[in-house]
Design an enzyme around this catalytic site. Structure first.
Site, PDB file in Angstrom:
ATOM      1  N   CYS A  60       2.968  54.818   4.552  1.00  0.00           N
ATOM      2  CA  CYS A  60       2.986  54.497   5.979  1.00  0.00           C
ATOM      3  C   CYS A  60       4.144  53.619   6.407  1.00  0.00           C
ATOM      4  O   CYS A  60       4.813  53.901   7.417  1.00  0.00           O
ATOM      5  CB  CYS A  60       1.669  53.868   6.400  1.00  0.00           C
ATOM      6  SG  CYS A  60       1.332  52.231   5.675  1.00  0.00           S
ATOM      7  N   HIS A 115      -2.022  49.189   6.936  1.00  0.00           N
ATOM      8  CA  HIS A 115      -1.388  50.401   7.452  1.00  0.00           C
ATOM      9  C   HIS A 115      -0.475  50.032   8.615  1.00  0.00           C
ATOM     10  O   HIS A 115      -0.774  49.110   9.366  1.00  0.00           O
ATOM     11  CB  HIS A 115      -2.464  51.395   7.921  1.00  0.00           C
ATOM     12  CG  HIS A 115      -1.918  52.656   8.518  1.00  0.00           C
ATOM     13  ND1 HIS A 115      -1.131  53.530   7.817  1.00  0.00           N
ATOM     14  CD2 HIS A 115      -2.046  53.188   9.766  1.00  0.00           C
ATOM     15  CE1 HIS A 115      -0.805  54.555   8.588  1.00  0.00           C
ATOM     16  NE2 HIS A 115      -1.335  54.364   9.783  1.00  0.00           N
ATOM     17  N   ASP A 134       1.666  58.568  14.698  1.00  0.00           N
ATOM     18  CA  ASP A 134       1.510  58.246  13.280  1.00  0.00           C
ATOM     19  C   ASP A 134       1.973  59.423  12.428  1.00  0.00           C
ATOM     20  O   ASP A 134       1.404  60.516  12.504  1.00  0.00           O
ATOM     21  CB  ASP A 134       0.039  57.929  12.975  1.00  0.00           C
ATOM     22  CG  ASP A 134      -0.133  57.068  11.739  1.00  0.00           C
ATOM     23  OD1 ASP A 134       0.633  57.251  10.783  1.00  0.00           O
ATOM     24  OD2 ASP A 134      -1.046  56.221  11.733  1.00  0.00           O
TER      25      ASP A 134
END
Length: 254
Positions: free
Chosen positions: A67, A105, A119
């Site tokens: 991430c 994250h 995302d």
């Protein structure tokens, strides 16, 4: 940033206007071209959170990342194209719905006429940006998503085929920068408690599903059907090269 090289990396040749539609197309292209993977952790390659190192890895060397890497560099691409982007800290929910620590994250918010949750670094999740300022159900294929405020945080949840809602992560809208994620990035690279140190993973979306390598299992989902088979180490290297465009360096620190 070499925007042209980045767009070539994600096979994007569409319009570049600062709009919700272009944002949607860019996220989708990114998810189909750049895999979510933790191979650096298992090959002794340190993960450096700065644009130069991430561009070299993801664009020049045709790798993926997790991430902090994927969303971090994607945020820089979007800013280079004129989008207003902020990096956010998210707490990830486990199978029991219990949320983990802050900065576990990195996700993104993009502000246009409306605000969008973006995302490209959460693996098998929403393929297109989600409207942030509505708690309405947002359909994508056979899955539904919603973003609901709970106290000071917003909670992203997903459900499939009418099942119960399952939280994925929760976050605030406070903006952060790379150094804020360094402690958790180090944790995920080194701790035996991190799921990223437990097994190798490489996964990307396809036009009709997803392909993944989980250690020596190759998993393919297409048209709602899932197939899985065991492979050898030699086949794993071939899969990485042919399905994900990844060739690992023998000496990553060289």
């Amino acid at each position: 940033m070499d925007v042209e090289a980045y767009l070539k990396r994600i096979n994007y040749t569409g319009p570049l206007a600062v709009s919700a539609e272009v944002l949607r197309l860019l996220q989708l292209a990114h998810l189909r071209a750049v895999p979510f993977e933790n191979l650096s952790i298992h090959s002794g390659e340190p993960i450096l959170l700065n644009d130069e190192a991430l561009f070299e890895k993801i664009v020049r060397r045709h790798r993926g990342g997790f991430c902090y890497e994927l969303n971090g560099l994607f945020a820089t691409l979007l800013r280079s194209l004129g989008f207003e982007v902020a990096m956010l800290s998210a707490q990830v929910a486990n199978a029991e719905g219990v949320f983990g620590p802050d900065f576990a994250h990195m996700t993104l918010v993009v502000t246009l006429a409306e605000r969008w949750l973006v995302d490209v670094g959460f693996g098998d999740s929403f393929l297109e940006p989600l409207l942030l300022d509505t708690n309405s159900e947002q359909m994508q294929g056979d899955r539904s998503y919603r973003v609901v405020r709970e106290g000071e945080r917003l909670v992203l949840s997903q459900r499939s085929n009418g099942d119960d809602w399952k939280p994925q992560y929760r976050f605030t809208l406070k903006a952060y920068h790379y150094p804020d994620y360094s402690e958790m990035c180090h944790y995920h690279q080194t701790s035996q408690q991190s799921h990223f140190t437990q097994a190798r993973i490489c996964s990307r979306a396809t036009p009709d599903g997803r392909i993944s390598l989980s250690d020596l299992r190759f998993i393919e989902t297409a048209g709602g059907r899932k197939q899985e088979r065991l492979i050898s180490e030699e086949e794993c290297a071939t899969m990485l090269r042919e399905q994900f465009g990844i060739v690992l360096r023998e000496n990553p620190e060289a």
